[in-house]
Design an enzyme around this catalytic site. Sequence first.
Site, PDB file in Angstrom:
ATOM      1  N   SER A 213       0.813  -1.230   0.000  1.00  0.00           N
ATOM      2  CA  SER A 213       0.000   0.000   0.000  1.00  0.00           C
ATOM      3  C   SER A 213       0.839   1.269   0.000  1.00  0.00           C
ATOM      4  O   SER A 213       0.261   2.376   0.007  1.00  0.00           O
ATOM      5  CB  SER A 213      -0.893   0.026   1.243  1.00  0.00           C
ATOM      6  OG  SER A 213      -1.710  -1.089   1.278  1.00  0.00           O
TER       7      SER A 213
ATOM      8  N   ARG B  86      -2.437 -10.405  23.769  1.00  0.00           N
ATOM      9  CA  ARG B  86      -3.492 -10.210  24.780  1.00  0.00           C
ATOM     10  C   ARG B  86      -3.317 -11.038  26.042  1.00  0.00           C
ATOM     11  O   ARG B  86      -3.632 -10.593  27.130  1.00  0.00           O
ATOM     12  CB  ARG B  86      -4.870 -10.523  24.172  1.00  0.00           C
ATOM     13  CG  ARG B  86      -5.318  -9.500  23.162  1.00  0.00           C
ATOM     14  CD  ARG B  86      -6.669  -9.874  22.603  1.00  0.00           C
ATOM     15  NE  ARG B  86      -7.008  -9.036  21.465  1.00  0.00           N
ATOM     16  CZ  ARG B  86      -7.727  -9.443  20.437  1.00  0.00           C
ATOM     17  NH1 ARG B  86      -8.195 -10.686  20.396  1.00  0.00           N
ATOM     18  NH2 ARG B  86      -7.990  -8.626  19.452  1.00  0.00           N
TER      19      ARG B  86
ATOM     20  N   HIS C  82     -21.879  -6.095  16.347  1.00  0.00           N
ATOM     21  CA  HIS C  82     -21.975  -7.422  16.984  1.00  0.00           C
ATOM     22  C   HIS C  82     -23.095  -7.394  18.026  1.00  0.00           C
ATOM     23  O   HIS C  82     -23.238  -6.418  18.780  1.00  0.00           O
ATOM     24  CB  HIS C  82     -20.677  -7.762  17.726  1.00  0.00           C
ATOM     25  CG  HIS C  82     -19.507  -8.111  16.846  1.00  0.00           C
ATOM     26  ND1 HIS C  82     -19.578  -8.226  15.482  1.00  0.00           N
ATOM     27  CD2 HIS C  82     -18.214  -8.407  17.185  1.00  0.00           C
ATOM     28  CE1 HIS C  82     -18.380  -8.565  15.004  1.00  0.00           C
ATOM     29  NE2 HIS C  82     -17.543  -8.676  16.015  1.00  0.00           N
TER      30      HIS C  82
ATOM     31  N   CYS D 157     -13.069  -7.829  19.813  1.00  0.00           N
ATOM     32  CA  CYS D 157     -14.275  -7.000  19.707  1.00  0.00           C
ATOM     33  C   CYS D 157     -15.447  -7.548  20.525  1.00  0.00           C
ATOM     34  O   CYS D 157     -16.140  -6.807  21.222  1.00  0.00           O
ATOM     35  CB  CYS D 157     -14.677  -6.842  18.244  1.00  0.00           C
ATOM     36  SG  CYS D 157     -14.495  -8.333  17.253  1.00  0.00           S
TER      37      CYS D 157
ATOM     38  N   ASN E 224     -18.686  -3.093  16.316  1.00  0.00           N
ATOM     39  CA  ASN E 224     -17.430  -3.835  16.507  1.00  0.00           C
ATOM     40  C   ASN E 224     -16.219  -3.080  15.991  1.00  0.00           C
ATOM     41  O   ASN E 224     -15.092  -3.322  16.437  1.00  0.00           O
ATOM     42  CB  ASN E 224     -17.506  -5.206  15.824  1.00  0.00           C
ATOM     43  CG  ASN E 224     -17.941  -5.118  14.384  1.00  0.00           C
ATOM     44  OD1 ASN E 224     -19.083  -4.736  14.097  1.00  0.00           O
ATOM     45  ND2 ASN E 224     -17.057  -5.440  13.467  1.00  0.00           N
TER      46      ASN E 224
HETATM   47  N1  LIG Z   1     -12.592  -5.943  12.254  1.00  0.00           N
HETATM   48  C1  LIG Z   1     -12.840  -5.924  13.573  1.00  0.00           C
HETATM   49  O1  LIG Z   1     -13.990  -5.761  14.043  1.00  0.00           O
HETATM   50  C2  LIG Z   1     -11.711  -6.109  14.537  1.00  0.00           C
HETATM   51  C3  LIG Z   1     -11.984  -5.919  15.878  1.00  0.00           C
HETATM   52  C4  LIG Z   1     -10.961  -6.076  16.789  1.00  0.00           C
HETATM   53  C5  LIG Z   1      -9.712  -6.414  16.357  1.00  0.00           C
HETATM   54  N2  LIG Z   1      -9.462  -6.604  15.033  1.00  0.00           N
HETATM   55  C6  LIG Z   1      -8.099  -6.945  14.641  1.00  0.00           C
HETATM   56  O2  LIG Z   1      -7.519  -5.866  13.927  1.00  0.00           O
HETATM   57  C7  LIG Z   1      -6.582  -6.356  12.965  1.00  0.00           C
HETATM   58  C8  LIG Z   1      -6.899  -5.787  11.585  1.00  0.00           C
HETATM   59  O3  LIG Z   1      -8.202  -6.176  11.228  1.00  0.00           O
HETATM   60  P1  LIG Z   1      -9.021  -5.527  10.031  1.00  0.00           P
HETATM   61  O4  LIG Z   1     -10.383  -6.066  10.232  1.00  0.00           O
HETATM   62  O5  LIG Z   1      -8.827  -4.048   9.930  1.00  0.00           O
HETATM   63  O6  LIG Z   1      -8.310  -6.226   8.757  1.00  0.00           O
HETATM   64  P2  LIG Z   1      -8.159  -5.734   7.239  1.00  0.00           P
HETATM   65  O7  LIG Z   1      -9.292  -4.861   6.840  1.00  0.00           O
HETATM   66  O8  LIG Z   1      -7.908  -6.960   6.458  1.00  0.00           O
HETATM   67  O9  LIG Z   1      -6.822  -4.823   7.256  1.00  0.00           O
HETATM   68  C9  LIG Z   1      -5.545  -5.336   7.523  1.00  0.00           C
HETATM   69  C10 LIG Z   1      -4.529  -4.202   7.573  1.00  0.00           C
HETATM   70  O10 LIG Z   1      -3.269  -4.733   7.987  1.00  0.00           O
HETATM   71  C11 LIG Z   1      -2.261  -4.317   7.058  1.00  0.00           C
HETATM   72  N3  LIG Z   1      -1.185  -5.296   7.034  1.00  0.00           N
HETATM   73  C12 LIG Z   1      -1.246  -6.612   6.716  1.00  0.00           C
HETATM   74  N4  LIG Z   1      -0.018  -7.177   6.838  1.00  0.00           N
HETATM   75  C13 LIG Z   1       0.835  -6.190   7.223  1.00  0.00           C
HETATM   76  C14 LIG Z   1       2.229  -6.139   7.496  1.00  0.00           C
HETATM   77  N5  LIG Z   1       3.010  -7.210   7.426  1.00  0.00           N
HETATM   78  N6  LIG Z   1       2.776  -4.955   7.872  1.00  0.00           N
HETATM   79  C15 LIG Z   1       1.999  -3.845   7.978  1.00  0.00           C
HETATM   80  N7  LIG Z   1       0.670  -3.834   7.717  1.00  0.00           N
HETATM   81  C16 LIG Z   1       0.091  -4.996   7.346  1.00  0.00           C
HETATM   82  C17 LIG Z   1      -3.024  -4.228   5.743  1.00  0.00           C
HETATM   83  O11 LIG Z   1      -2.258  -3.444   4.848  1.00  0.00           O
HETATM   84  P3  LIG Z   1      -2.427  -3.626   3.236  1.00  0.00           P
HETATM   85  O12 LIG Z   1      -3.690  -2.897   2.862  1.00  0.00           O
HETATM   86  O13 LIG Z   1      -1.197  -2.971   2.739  1.00  0.00           O
HETATM   87  O14 LIG Z   1      -2.510  -5.099   2.961  1.00  0.00           O
HETATM   88  C18 LIG Z   1      -4.291  -3.541   6.224  1.00  0.00           C
HETATM   89  O15 LIG Z   1      -4.030  -2.154   6.422  1.00  0.00           O
HETATM   90  C19 LIG Z   1      -6.637  -7.874  13.076  1.00  0.00           C
HETATM   91  O16 LIG Z   1      -5.601  -8.307  13.954  1.00  0.00           O
HETATM   92  C20 LIG Z   1      -7.986  -8.136  13.700  1.00  0.00           C
HETATM   93  O17 LIG Z   1      -8.046  -9.359  14.392  1.00  0.00           O
HETATM   94  C21 LIG Z   1     -10.437  -6.444  14.102  1.00  0.00           C
END
Ligand SMILES: NC(=O)c1ccc[n+]([C@@H]2O[C@H](COP(=O)([O-])OP(=O)(O)OC[C@H]3O[C@@H](n4cnc5c(N)ncnc54)[C@H](OP(=O)(O)O)[C@@H]3O)[C@@H](O)[C@H]2O)c1
Length: 334
Positions: A40, A99, A241, A129, A315
């Site tokens: 990105s 965590r 959620h 979440c 969430n």
């Molecule tokens: N969604 C929820 O409700 C929620 C709630 C609590 C916690 N989480 C946690 O938050 C995290 C992200 O979730 P998300 O839902 O936002 O996922 P997502 O939409 O798939 O986004 C993932 C992000 O991580 C980046 N990324 C991936 N590999 C990377 C690396 N090696 N170095 C730096 N950046 C990297 C991606 O960048 P690119 O675009 O460049 O690939 C993107 O910005 C996860 O650990 C998830 O478990 C999510």
Amino acid sequence: MPCVVAVVGATGIVGREMLKTLADQSFPADRVVALASARSAGTTVKHGNEELTVQAAVGERFDGVDIALFSAGASASRELAPIAASRGAVVIDNSSAWRMDPEVPLVVPEVNPEAAADRPKGIIANPNCSTIQLVVALKPIHDMAKLKHVVVSTYQAASGKGRAAVQELLAQQRQLAAGKELSWSVFPGPLAQNLVMDWKPGTDGYSEEELKLVHETRKILGDAEIGVSPTCVRVPVVTGHSESLHVQCHEPISAAAVLRALSNAPGVVVQDEGYVPGKEPQPLACAGTDPVFVGRIRDDLAVPGAVNLWVVADNLRKGAALNAVQIAKLLVGA
Ligand SMILES: NC(=O)c1ccc[n+]([C@@H]2O[C@H](COP(=O)([O-])OP(=O)(O)OC[C@H]3O[C@@H](n4cnc5c(N)ncnc54)[C@H](OP(=O)(O)O)[C@@H]3O)[C@@H](O)[C@H]2O)c1
């Protein structure tokens, strides 16, 4: 105290919400840095009225950063969070990587804000979440009568699995409307017009997500004896959620007492006028808002002294971005 904030995973569904929340909450940042994977680098993301250019998250990007909000998945956090901390940033990590580490506090500001001060690794973990909204609702009940056993069944939105999961659900809804065959790759089957259980297997027949509810709840509430019986289900909702709870305490509790306790609880909005069809907290209405909404507060019909409730929250906000920004606000005293 103004400071420099990095958002790692800034192009993701949670990272974008973090940038929005920092702006919405007028977080006192001198500068906000957007980091993601090398894929990105050079793209832009919105922060308030600004467009930030995304940079690859590598060690030197953390020089001069005071607070790093990580939302880039567990493997990126395992690798990069210690690097960011060694370069002077306090990491607030949204993934599951840290965590349950005994040297990493797991913090929900309405529940255990004091834990954020003791962070020997320079890392603070943001809970899962589904755990965050659960403990915000349970804390006043725990304070009132000490929790003994909680049965929790979740109805979790697609956005909890990230950007690609939302795109897949929306594509399936379009396929259904066009009378086409459903396709999937993010979920283990169709989610549109369906329910699935898509988390990785844990132990003893439970998913990892279900076990997070057990262990994280005990850690945040500081009570390893609380019984938690979880079932996690993915529903075809984009954001928000929902959770059905059955709560037993060491002393008998009543719906009236729980309603009173929750009415004054930080971060909670009680939405309960008895059973009125369609007036319960709903994910569509809660999406885009900050509170944890609680309704359907009822005395259990079969277990004297137990209470059932319905808990709904966004969430991406309280379940992820808002909680992380609230922790950051604790750090800077904002
Ligand atoms: N969604 C929820 O409700 C929620 C709630 C609590 C916690 N989480 C946690 O938050 C995290 C992200 O979730 P998300 O839902 O936002 O996922 P997502 O939409 O798939 O986004 C993932 C992000 O991580 C980046 N990324 C991936 N590999 C990377 C690396 N090696 N170095 C730096 N950046 C990297 C991606 O960048 P690119 O675009 O460049 O690939 C993107 O910005 C996860 O650990 C998830 O478990 C999510």
